[in-house]
Scaffold this motif. Sequence first.
Motif: not given
Length: 75
Positions: A5, A27, A30-35, A61, A65, A68
């Motif tokens: 990170g 990023l 990785r598909r992390r909404p927090g990013d 991202l 989210a 999902q």
Amino acid sequence: AKECGAMTSAALRDDDWAVRAAALHLLAQRRRPGDAALVEPLLEDKKARVQILAAATYLRLVGGAKAQRGRAGKK
């Protein structure tokens, strides 16, 4: 994980636009909404290619989210 990170955050601020673009690509994968918060400053990057990639990454991202959450509600 913290090292990854920190390296990604540093890459997003790198002087070389190609490094910033590569970090955005990571990023997006990785598909992390927090990013999404990490991506926002690059929406106004000095290089147009980075701005476009940042917009696509942000949508992936944030949109991912929302999609999902929508799928979870349909089960």
